[in-house]
Motif scaffolding. Structure first.
Motif, mmCIF file in Angstrom:
data_model
loop_
_atom_site.group_PDB
_atom_site.id
_atom_site.type_symbol
_atom_site.label_atom_id
_atom_site.label_comp_id
_atom_site.label_asym_id
_atom_site.label_seq_id
_atom_site.Cartn_x
_atom_site.Cartn_y
_atom_site.Cartn_z
ATOM 1 N N THR A 95 0.812 -1.267 -0.019
ATOM 2 C CA THR A 95 0.137 -0.059 -0.019
ATOM 3 C C THR A 95 0.723 1.374 0.086
ATOM 4 N N VAL A 96 2.044 1.343 0.683
ATOM 5 C CA VAL A 96 2.909 2.364 0.860
ATOM 6 C C VAL A 96 3.493 2.622 -0.472
ATOM 7 N N VAL B 214 3.927 5.758 -5.555
ATOM 8 C CA VAL B 214 3.964 5.980 -6.774
ATOM 9 C C VAL B 214 2.668 6.745 -7.580
ATOM 10 N N ALA B 215 1.475 6.541 -6.963
ATOM 11 C CA ALA B 215 0.462 7.336 -7.629
ATOM 12 C C ALA B 215 0.634 8.898 -7.351
ATOM 13 N N THR B 216 1.202 9.305 -6.031
ATOM 14 C CA THR B 216 1.147 10.752 -5.682
ATOM 15 C C THR B 216 2.709 11.204 -6.240
ATOM 16 N N GLU B 217 3.569 10.643 -6.314
ATOM 17 C CA GLU B 217 4.890 11.404 -6.461
ATOM 18 C C GLU B 217 5.462 11.032 -7.791
ATOM 19 N N GLY C 208 1.401 11.478 2.236
ATOM 20 C CA GLY C 208 1.071 13.156 2.158
ATOM 21 C C GLY C 208 2.078 13.696 2.792
ATOM 22 N N MET C 209 2.612 13.556 3.583
ATOM 23 C CA MET C 209 3.711 14.381 4.428
ATOM 24 C C MET C 209 4.896 14.695 3.780
ATOM 25 N N VAL D 27 -4.084 12.010 -1.425
ATOM 26 C CA VAL D 27 -3.148 10.695 -1.827
ATOM 27 C C VAL D 27 -4.005 9.869 -2.059
ATOM 28 N N LEU D 28 -5.367 9.553 -1.262
ATOM 29 C CA LEU D 28 -6.301 8.603 -1.574
ATOM 30 C C LEU D 28 -6.804 8.589 -3.111
#
Length: 736
Positions: free
Chosen positions: A51-52, A57-60, A180-181, A204-205
């Motif tokens: 999940t991490v 990957v999805a966010t960054e 998110g941090m 992020v979600l």
């Protein structure tokens, strides 16, 4: 061509290891603490929940698996939207690999064109990283190096700090909080800014749903959840860091110096804070906790007695040099002095009253006081040191250097104070080694030694007369006998024996050494006493058994070695027996009556002049434990011997600690002291004290058929007659 400075080669990148905290473990495998610049624990890719990875990957970097370190499509987007169209929401264009390059090799100051040069440099390093690492390896290295604010680095430490769980067990919404941090660790810190962190988590979600890692329904459901922080992790971390703080600090200082003389395979010295060493110690975490609890309970009671004894007055009276010296040694004074403040400005600042929190045994309290008042407040605290060691191995099992490490940094296990009567067993051992027999009687007489500037040692109770055997004199701590023994044995011989017992500190070459005028450390004295419990063999203190580097290579290993023979076995056994008399019927007899301890105990109390220092060193089966109690200043002390003697200050801590070990079952498998042989029993078969032969006049008085009142009895009778006359006068006055 060197335009970007030194660039890491592919080989260097392949060997790259990020900074890792060194860890300290107890003998029973409890993590005592870490030494770090950055609080980080490295883990493998398999130990990170998927999940991490998905959230990251999805966010960054949504195209992470499609590029080779540099995403030229993203760069083009940034070029068009950010530079040409001036849109701030276009993103930065850096891939995860580029961010990793920045983490491993921080940006440099190039004066001109700093941003473009650093960006190109990161691109080059990113391409080389992709050439030597797989995608999972890049993600692993990234998640081990990324900052989560403050000194917390790496997803494992962040997961444990914020959610009290390892990274392998992070839930989807928790992983989203941590990812998110990364945009701004301070602004999106879930503890400091929970609302911002929640909004960022939901972004992020949403990104995870956008790229197919979550269904829209699942993402919506997770966005409604609270952050779910686990505050108990902070308490657990504080408890971990609070265990054996003085010991860990002593270890830190020694190991930091040791590392400078140890070379890694590349020739560089090891770094305690970054090289991920594993330090295995002899400390027993269970025994350490009992030691700290014993100190806390007994010192709280003792401090209450001390405060009542002085009734709000300053123990140092009108002597202002005590506070003046404390002020000059304070961190606040040194900082102001370094900043260029004058003495008058510093003094004014120290006299200004401000709100502050001060420590107390019943909890911290808020008060308004000046820094100088604060110094006076803390100067009134009694402090302590305690160390427990196995005589057979020299392994240190418990180490308490003071009452509160955050406030009182001075470690009283290694600091040096006058040892008082705890030095006497060394003098008596020297006497036995010189051939003086245990049943040789020595007069208890007040003697002036003119050759030593009229030195005239006095007994604490000012009682003289009669003759003592060695056992009787030691159990009652008779100063006059100790002085005569060192004069017979010789000061140089006594010092040589003390050196052989492991005492390295300065020993004054004067006969008053017999009464403990030397300043020695608690660790030295406990080490010396191991010879009495170890058939005359001395055990040097050992508290590190092994140091291992991050690859598992053993850098240092300490094993208990054959110990040096210092005393004959018979004399060591004799000393142990005589020190048992100290506990059974001497100055330490309260251990039996107050604490109900029935196991074998040998020991010696100690009290220095004016009750400045209180000591007790005790030997039990398998353990030698020493305790010291006193003030930071010699003027901070009890005024009376009854309250300030070592049997009243230090010994109760020892008794509390030993009682706790008894209840824990520590002694259940420990054999008692080895019984004396018949020949040694016969050597010790004598009464401890003989009264003086009566004079001719005393014999006549004893033979009379009636008692002649003593001077004291005559004075009591006279006082009684005065009181009766006064009562009769008062009665007549009332009648009139």
């Amino acid at each position: 061509m060197g335009f970007f400075g030194d660039m890491p080669s592919r080989k260097e990148l392949k060997d790259k290891r990020n900074d890792t905290a060194s860890e300290v473990y107890s003998a029973d495998s409890v993590l005592l603490g870490r030494y770090f610049l950055y609080d980080r624990t490295n883990i493998t890719y398999q130990d990170i929940d998927t999940t991490v990875i998905k959230a990251l990957v999805a966010t960054e970097d949504a195209r992470f698996y499609k590029h080779g370190g540099v995403d030229f499509r993203s760069l083009a987007r940034v070029l068009v939207k950010s530079i040409l169209l001036q849109k701030e929401s276009s993103g930065g264009g850096s891939t995860l690999t580029q961010q990793l390059a920045k983490n491993l090799y921080p940006r440099r100051d190039y004066l001109f064109l700093e941003m473009p040069i650093n960006k190109v440099r990161e691109m080059v390093i990113a391409r080389r990283l992709e050439a030597v690492y797989t995608k999972p390896e890049i993600l692993e290295l990234y998640l081990n190096t990324v900052s989560f604010g403050g000194t917390i680095f790496g997803v494992e430490r962040a997961a444990r700090y914020f959610f009290n769980t390892p990274a392998k067990k992070l839930k989807q919404e928790q992983a989203a909080v941590l990812v998110g941090m990364l945009k701004a660790t301070t602004s999106y810190n879930p503890r400091s800014h929970p609302e911002r962190a929640k909004k960022r988590r939901n972004v992020v979600l949403a990104q995870m749903a956008k790229y197919g890692y979550l269904t829209p329904e699942k993402a919506t459901a997770l966005q409604k959840l609270d952050l779910g922080l686990k505050k108990e992790k902070v308490a657990a971390k504080e408890q971990e860091e609070n265990l054996a703080p003085y010991f860990r600090e002593q270890l830190r200082v020694e190991l930091a110096e040791w590392c400078t003389h140890q070379s890694k395979p590349n020739g560089d010295p090891y770094n305690l804070y970054t090289d991920g060493l594993k330090i295995y110690t002899t400390l027993d975490s269970r025994m350490q906790r009992e030691a700290e609890r014993a100190v806390s309970r007994r010192m709280a009671t003792l401090q209450k007695q001390f405060d009542a004894h002085w009734q709000g007055r300053n123990p140092w009276g009108q002597d202002q040099t005590v506070l003046a010296n404390a002020m000059r040694q304070s961190v606040r004074y040194k900082r102001m002095q370094a900043a260029g403040a004058s003495e008058e400005e510093i003094k004014k600042a120290f006299e200004k009253r401000v709100p502050m929190t001060v420590y107390g045994w019943n909890g911290s309290v808020r008060r308004t006081m000046s820094p100088m008042d604060s110094l006076a407040y803390y100067m009134k605290f009694l402090n302590t040191g305690m160390v427990a060691m196995e005589p057979a191995t020299g392994f240190v099992r418990a180490w308490v250097g003071g009452i509160n490490h955050s406030l009182f940094k001075y470690d009283h296990v290694t600091s040096k104070r006058q040892v008082g009567s705890t030095f006497k067993p060394i003098v008596y051992a020297a006497a036995l080694e010189k051939g003086i027999r245990p049943c040789d009687y020595i007069e208890n007489k007040l003697t002036t030694y003119e050759q030593y500037e009229g030195w005239s040692p006095q007994n604490a109770d000012n009682q003289y007369g009669g003759r003592y055997s060695l056992e009787g004199a030691l159990s009652n701590s008779v100063n006059t006998v100790s002085a005569q023994l060192i004069m017979k044995v010789g000061v140089p011989y006594t010092i040589r024996l003390a050196r052989a017992l492991g005492i390295e500190s300065d020993l004054p070459p004067v006969p008053s050494l017999a009464l403990g005028t030397a300043d020695l450390s608690l660790l030295e004295m406990v080490g010396a006493y191991t010879a009495f419990a170890n058939q005359g063999r001395i055990s040097q203190p050992i508290y590190v058994t092994k140091i291992v580097d991050r690859t598992g290579k053993v850098l240092r290993e300490n094993n208990s070695e054959p110990h040096k023979k210092v005393l004959s076995a018979d004399n060591a056994a004799t000393m142990l027996h005589m020190m048992q008399a100290v506990v059974n019927e001497g100055s330490a007899a309260r251990l039996r009556s107050t604490f109900g301890l029935s196991l074998d105990i040998a020991g010696k109390t100690g009290t220095t002049q004016n009750q400045t220092d209180g000591w007790f060193i005790g030997i039990t089966p398998g353990l030698v434990t020493g305790v010291w109690v006193g003030g930071e200043s010699p003027l901070v002390r009890f005024r009376s011997l009854d309250l300030g003697q070592g049997a009243r200050t230090a010994m109760p801590i020892w008794g509390e600690f030993t009682s706790r070990l008894v209840r824990s079952g520590y002694y259940s498998k420990k054999p008692p002291f080895e019984p004396l042989s018949e020949s040694l029993q016969s050597r010790l078969d004598c009464v401890p004290y003989l009264e003086d032969e009566p004079t001719f006049f005393e014999k006549i008085v004893d033979a009379l058929p009636f008692n002649i009142p003593t001077k004291e009895e005559r004075q009591e009778r006279k006082q009684s007659r005065k009181e009766r006359r006064a009562e009769r006068r008062a009665e007549r006055k009332r009648d009139n």
